[in-house]
Design a protein around this motif. Sequence first.
Motif, PDB file in Angstrom:
ATOM      1  N   THR A  61      38.160  33.724  44.227  1.00 48.37           N
ATOM      2  CA  THR A  61      37.715  35.109  44.122  1.00 48.37           C
ATOM      3  C   THR A  61      37.978  35.598  42.698  1.00 48.37           C
ATOM      4  N   ILE A  62      36.929  36.069  42.054  1.00 49.26           N
ATOM      5  CA  ILE A  62      37.027  36.499  40.656  1.00 49.26           C
ATOM      6  C   ILE A  62      36.713  37.990  40.564  1.00 49.26           C
ATOM      7  N   HIS A  63      37.626  38.736  39.968  1.00 54.61           N
ATOM      8  CA  HIS A  63      37.388  40.140  39.659  1.00 54.61           C
ATOM      9  C   HIS A  63      37.031  40.221  38.173  1.00 54.61           C
ATOM     10  N   LEU A  64      35.900  40.811  37.871  1.00 47.71           N
ATOM     11  CA  LEU A  64      35.459  40.886  36.470  1.00 47.71           C
ATOM     12  C   LEU A  64      34.710  42.174  36.199  1.00 47.71           C
ATOM     13  N   TRP A  68      30.294  30.116  33.740  1.00 43.62           N
ATOM     14  CA  TRP A  68      29.234  31.099  33.502  1.00 43.62           C
ATOM     15  C   TRP A  68      29.767  32.525  33.626  1.00 43.62           C
ATOM     16  N   LEU A  69      30.611  32.760  34.626  1.00 39.99           N
ATOM     17  CA  LEU A  69      31.178  34.087  34.829  1.00 39.99           C
ATOM     18  C   LEU A  69      32.081  34.484  33.660  1.00 39.99           C
ATOM     19  N   HIS A  70      32.842  33.520  33.142  1.00 42.86           N
ATOM     20  CA  HIS A  70      33.712  33.812  31.999  1.00 42.86           C
ATOM     21  C   HIS A  70      32.894  34.134  30.755  1.00 42.86           C
ATOM     22  N   ARG A  71      31.734  33.491  30.626  1.00 42.45           N
ATOM     23  CA  ARG A  71      30.880  33.761  29.470  1.00 42.45           C
ATOM     24  C   ARG A  71      30.139  35.088  29.615  1.00 42.45           C
ATOM     25  N   ASP A  93      40.893  38.935  36.903  1.00 41.76           N
ATOM     26  CA  ASP A  93      41.836  38.273  37.817  1.00 41.76           C
ATOM     27  C   ASP A  93      41.114  37.171  38.580  1.00 41.76           C
ATOM     28  N   THR A  94      41.809  36.081  38.832  1.00 38.77           N
ATOM     29  CA  THR A  94      41.249  34.966  39.591  1.00 38.77           C
ATOM     30  C   THR A  94      42.267  34.473  40.609  1.00 38.77           C
ATOM     31  N   THR A  95      41.859  34.365  41.874  1.00 39.82           N
ATOM     32  CA  THR A  95      42.730  33.828  42.930  1.00 39.82           C
ATOM     33  C   THR A  95      41.949  32.803  43.747  1.00 39.82           C
ATOM     34  N   THR A 141      33.318  41.859  42.214  1.00 40.89           N
ATOM     35  CA  THR A 141      34.115  40.776  42.786  1.00 40.89           C
ATOM     36  C   THR A 141      33.149  39.681  43.229  1.00 40.89           C
ATOM     37  N   VAL A 142      33.399  38.459  42.791  1.00 38.09           N
ATOM     38  CA  VAL A 142      32.505  37.333  43.092  1.00 38.09           C
ATOM     39  C   VAL A 142      33.316  36.211  43.727  1.00 38.09           C
ATOM     40  N   GLU A 143      32.778  35.636  44.788  1.00 38.11           N
ATOM     41  CA  GLU A 143      33.423  34.487  45.435  1.00 38.11           C
ATOM     42  C   GLU A 143      32.592  33.238  45.148  1.00 38.11           C
TER      43      GLU A 143
END
Length: 448
Positions: A421-424, A402-405, A411-413, A389-391
């Motif tokens: 907040t990104i769950h990856l 960058w995170l998507h690549r 999930d993104t909120t 999980t990254v904020e």
Amino acid sequence: MTRCLVIGPYLRTTEARAGTTRADGSVRPDAVGRAPEARLAEATGLARAIDLDVVESGIVMLSAIRPATYLGKGKVDEFAGLVKSLEIGLVVMDCALSPVQQRNLERAWSTKVLDRTGLILEIFGRRAATREGTLQVELAHLTYQKSRLVRSWTHLERQRGGFGFLGGPGETQIETDRRLIQDRIRRIEHDLEGVKRTRTLHRISRKRVPYPIVALVGYTNAGKSTLFNRLTRSGVLAADMLFATLDPTLRAVDLPNGPRVILSDTVGFISDLPTMLVAAFRATLEEVIEADLILHVRDVSHGDTQAQSKDVDQVLAELGIPPEDERILEVWNKVDQVAPEERERLENLAARRPAERRPRLVSAIDGEGLDGLVATIAERVARTRVALTVEVDAADGAALSWLHRTGDVLDTTTSDDGVTTIHLRVHPSREGQVRAKFGERVRASVAS
């Protein structure tokens, strides 16, 4: 169309010597559990795969192999009459013949003789469609042919004289041919090194956008290409024949409620697969070696499914993938073709396996069981990834990109205070990069 005779010369096992036939008249299985009838049927299928007209086939049970002709003299004479009466243009021997045995049989029968290795090489030569596949097949064929220049062709014994009146005898034609073949082998190996480097670059590129690799392996005609088409909705050739597809195919697949994966369809395996083919196709089969998940597709409607499974395990072991490798998931295909009582037996057999090794029963033709298989693939692939999980600041588009690549965003909120907040999921090799870039804003999470 060439008229063909297929002969299955199989050694009797200890059990078979005691009584070569069962009560129903069928021949006992060999030491690996493969019935001679099934072996002959497979050899006949291989012959028909290259459009040979199989007019006759038969099993010869041997107590010993004859060094000169493989078969005994009586059988050689018997088949000589059959070849002449049926006007046979090609005899296929379902075994590995030495060059001398092949030459002697061709002389005795006055027709061309092909052993199992030569037949498989012919099929691969027909099926290869890409430059890589063509090179791999040619390399295997030349390696096989190099040891078979001692044949019935007398021109290979002629010598080429030297220059001038006092020139020596020079090299024989057979030595010249061997040298030319070796030169060609070296050129092909050099070209294949370039292919291997290209594949490595492609693999590195895929790791930069780290989609998990799911490789399909299995015995030829087990239904891998049909399953591949079902999962990818693509149009890869899928036919009821041995080695319908040869060149590897890769497609991206978005799993429902799961990550995007790269699905790889590989060449089918077969019993007694020539070692030179395994070596020649190693660059292709490295897709399997590098895979995150290996789907071992089995045709459970086939009478020799257990023996076929062992053959696949043996080839995988040669690639450094033992049968107990945790990446392997068995897929029992063609359950639509088995009787209800056999279906029940297979379900009970699968249920007794540990949950981590439990096979999935499917029918690639009608789609039965595929939803459960896809869910299992998503679950198994997720285990090979680290959930984080990254904020980040909602306005930091570069970080979001960058995170998507780098990983598979689940999930993104975005909160009212502008924090996204990104769950990856990321490959373990990329976790350090994510933590180094975002520091304390990264924490481990349990991905759903």
